[in-house]
Design an enzyme around this catalytic site. Structure first.
Site, PDB file in Angstrom:
ATOM      1  N   GLY A  83       0.642  -0.816   0.447  1.00 22.96           N
ATOM      2  CA  GLY A  83      -0.373   0.216  -0.009  1.00 22.96           C
ATOM      3  C   GLY A  83       0.556   1.042   0.319  1.00 22.96           C
ATOM      4  O   GLY A  83       1.705   1.281   0.521  1.00 22.96           O
ATOM      5  N   CYS A  94       5.103  -6.305   1.684  1.00 25.89           N
ATOM      6  CA  CYS A  94       5.987  -5.066   1.594  1.00 25.89           C
ATOM      7  C   CYS A  94       4.729  -3.991   2.357  1.00 25.89           C
ATOM      8  O   CYS A  94       4.919  -4.277   4.048  1.00 25.89           O
ATOM      9  CB  CYS A  94       5.079  -4.219   0.047  1.00 25.89           C
ATOM     10  N   TYR A  95       3.572  -3.102   2.971  1.00 18.30           N
ATOM     11  CA  TYR A  95       3.622  -2.580   3.941  1.00 18.30           C
ATOM     12  C   TYR A  95       2.869  -3.635   4.524  1.00 18.30           C
ATOM     13  O   TYR A  95       2.830  -2.921   5.724  1.00 18.30           O
ATOM     14  CB  TYR A  95       2.425  -1.633   3.270  1.00 18.30           C
ATOM     15  N   HIS A 138       8.042  -7.653  -3.800  1.00 13.04           N
ATOM     16  CA  HIS A 138       7.202  -7.757  -4.298  1.00 13.04           C
ATOM     17  C   HIS A 138       7.388  -8.902  -5.375  1.00 13.04           C
ATOM     18  O   HIS A 138       7.483  -9.509  -6.229  1.00 13.04           O
ATOM     19  CB  HIS A 138       6.577  -7.228  -5.399  1.00 13.04           C
ATOM     20  N   GLU A 198       4.245 -11.090  -6.839  1.00  9.31           N
ATOM     21  CA  GLU A 198       3.213 -11.108  -7.744  1.00  9.31           C
ATOM     22  C   GLU A 198       3.802 -10.541  -8.949  1.00  9.31           C
ATOM     23  O   GLU A 198       3.455 -10.825  -9.593  1.00  9.31           O
ATOM     24  CB  GLU A 198       2.176 -10.851  -7.291  1.00  9.31           C
ATOM     25  N   ASP A 215     -16.197 -10.619 -23.214  1.00 13.20           N
ATOM     26  CA  ASP A 215     -17.046 -10.823 -22.125  1.00 13.20           C
ATOM     27  C   ASP A 215     -18.629 -11.493 -21.961  1.00 13.20           C
ATOM     28  O   ASP A 215     -18.614 -12.668 -21.541  1.00 13.20           O
ATOM     29  CB  ASP A 215     -17.356  -9.356 -20.478  1.00 13.20           C
ATOM     30  N   LYS A 266     -10.171 -11.051 -16.421  1.00 14.32           N
ATOM     31  CA  LYS A 266     -10.454 -11.151 -17.860  1.00 14.32           C
ATOM     32  C   LYS A 266      -9.228 -12.002 -18.637  1.00 14.32           C
ATOM     33  O   LYS A 266     -10.518 -12.933 -19.265  1.00 14.32           O
ATOM     34  CB  LYS A 266      -9.330  -9.931 -18.725  1.00 14.32           C
TER      35      LYS A 266
END
Ligand code: XMP
Length: 538
Positions: free
Chosen positions: A76, A103-104, A190, A192, A248, A393
């Site tokens: 964050g 992280c945060y 991170h 990710e 979609d 998606k």
């Protein structure tokens, strides 16, 4: 997970069509506002564990209700010392499930549990070298030296009592920590993002070894769950779906058709502003191949009439949007009339990112519906069926592929609702200009696909300005249209970079356009990124 747990979740799902899917195991990600929070949930799912992203303030009870196997606290932008910084609800640490702070998230844990976090003079942004001193449980089996991606100013200088510092980097004395006993883990970097090469391994260790997840979830596994929910929701009611040709609405329509067969009717409004043959492809796939009842409305004349004399971009959008609603309502009224009224449901291809952006994934009441069918008004009296609201998606594409949707529709680049009308710029979208643009666009698509670049590009299209220039072809002077090539790479359309298409490809495209389209005698390339430009020209 016990049978009782399964029953509880199943009951909740049956009562609320917007409830999260019944995954056997789930890991909750709490969002503290980091730019990569959605990505964490996506990566967890890629590891085979269903994951939801919830706002950080939902509280321990809401998290517990989901009976997750583990909890991840995201990064964050705040400093843990800022007066209005998001706080950690200490009750989250008493849920009896493992916690990973990123992280945060790690700084929050450290501060809450009595470690030392301080604002550092120097921040650490971008690639960093991680040195693992003590692999512990979280980093076991990973290299002692590895690259990682950092983005922080506050830094952990000492772990809380009872915790082990596992690793450091040049600016972070404690870049990873854990207490196996308490089931609490933290990493400053991170995992990710792709710039942390061992990030996915670290997440896997947390999910598998620490949380004990079996990792059996996949996007395809929502199909059966959704089919059951759709049946429960609509009973024997009639359902309408507006097909746009985009991935979609296509996948949503197919899923609903799987669930309730011919209770579904799709409405495809061809406004004459589509790409070449796109309408035919949609009709061929749905009506001919999947045998989905489909009303295809050829409304080109109606739309062109509405666009007469309209040159201003927003006026074009408004005219198209209004006409779309009118046509759709007329068709819906006919269908309802034919079936004698009764329950009426509307399928929408709302995605998980829409749900998150509208305030969280906790239930229908808190979420405003997005208008994925090209802008339907809120007062249409339909109950929404939204079978994709748990999916990102890329997962929708996976489901589409599993349902047998043609590759062309699964991988279609985003295409704006107002279509080619907003790519005939600076002037009126007449039939003749739209046809010229459509021809140029078809050549561009053809060449981009042939070069194998279609999927790499976020969007590739042509723009036709209301400008003619002088040229010479054979021995004749020409006075023809300019076509602009616009191709961009992007992750989410918020920012975009102009694509470096190979020169030879550009030459081939330009020469085909000029040779094959009489009205065109010049081709130019747009090399503007977003910002400062937008992706579309209007
Ligand atoms: P811009 O041009 O704002 O576009 O950088 C960002 C993304 O949105 C798409 N776009 C639209 N989509 N109706 C739509 O459904 C619209 O009026 C519209 N305008 C832009 C654009 O194609 C890009 O993907």
């Amino acid at each position: 997970m016990s049978t009782t747990d399964d029953l509880t979740r199943a009951d909740a799902a049956a009562a609320d069509p917007a409830a999260p899917p019944q995954a056997a195991e789930e890991v909750v990600v709490l969002d503290y506002g980091g730019q990569y929070s959605q990505l964490i949930a996506r990566r967890v799912r890629e590891c085979g564990v269903f994951s939801e992203l919830l706002p950080h303030h939902v509280g321990a009870a809401e998290v517990a209700r989901r009976r997750p196997r583990g909890l991840i606290l995201s990064g964050g932008p705040a400093s843990v010392y800022a007066p209005d910084a998001p706080r950690l609800d200490p009750a989250l640490l008493d849920l009896g499930i493992p916690v990973l702070g990123i992280c945060y998230g790690m700084q929050l844990l450290t501060r809450e549990l009595g470690g030392e976090v301080q604002g550092a003079e120097v921040g650490e942004f971008g690639r960093s070298q991680l040195t693992v001193k003590e692999p512990g449980r979280l980093l076991a089996g990973l290299p002692a030296e590895q690259t990682c991606w950092m983005s922080h100013r506050d830094t952990v200088f000492a772990p809380p009592p009872g915790f082990t510092a596992l690793a450091s980097s040049s600016e972070s004395p404690v870049a990873a920590l854990e207490s196996v006993e308490r089931g609490i883990y933290g990493i400053q970097f991170h995992p990710e993002v792709v710039h942390t090469p061992y990030g996915q391994d670290i997440l896997t260790r947390f999910l598998e070894d620490v949380c004990g997840c079996e990792r059996t979830w996949s996007a395809g596994s929502v199909i059966e769950d959704q089919i059951a929910r759709i049946r429960t929701q609509v009973g024997d009611g009639r359902v309408i779906c507006g097909l746009s040709g985009g991935v979609d609405s296509s996948v949503a329509a197919l899923l609903v058709h799987r669930a309730i067969g011919d209770q579904l009717t799709c409405v495809f409004v061809d406004h004459g502003l589509m790409r070449k043959n796109e309408g035919d492809q949609v009709i061929a796939a749905f009506r001919d191949h999947f045998k989905v009842p489909l009303v295809a409305v050829d409304a080109e004349d109606r739309f062109l009439t509405k666009l007469k004399g309209v040159t201003e971009p927003e006026a074009k959008r408004k005219a198209i949007g209004e006409e779309f609603i009118r046509v759709f309502e007329e068709e819906a009224a006919k269908l309802v009339g034919e079936t004698g009224g009764g329950a009426r449901f509307l399928v929408q291809g709302t995605l998980y990112s829409d749900v998150i952006e509208s305030g969280g994934g906790t239930g229908a009441a808190t979420i405003k519906s997005h208008h994925n069918v090209g802008g339907l008004p809120e007062d249409l009296e339909f109950e929404l069926v939204e079978p994709l609201r748990a999916l990102f998606k890329d997962e929708v594409r996976a489901v589409g592929a599993e349902l047998g949707l043609p590759e062309r529709l699964v991988w279609r680049q985003p295409f704006p609702g107002p279509g080619l009308a907003i790519r005939v710029v600076g002037g009126e979208a007449t039939k003749q200009r739209l046809d010229t643009l459509r021809d140029a666009d078809a050549i561009l698509q053809d060449e981009i696909r042939r070069a194998g670049l279609y999927r790499e590009l976020w969007q590739s299209f042509c723009v036709l300005p209301d400008v003619r220039t002088v040229g010479v072809q054979g021995d004749e002077r020409t006075y023809g249209y300019v076509v602009v090539i616009r191709a961009v790479t992007s992750d989410d359309a918020m920012t975009a970079d102009w694509a470096r298409l190979p020169y030879d490809l550009l030459e081939q495209i330009a020469s085909r356009m000029i040779n094959e389209i009489r009205e065109v005698n010049r081709v130019v390339l747009d090399i503007t990124s977003k910002p400062p430009g937008t992706i579309e020209w209007e």
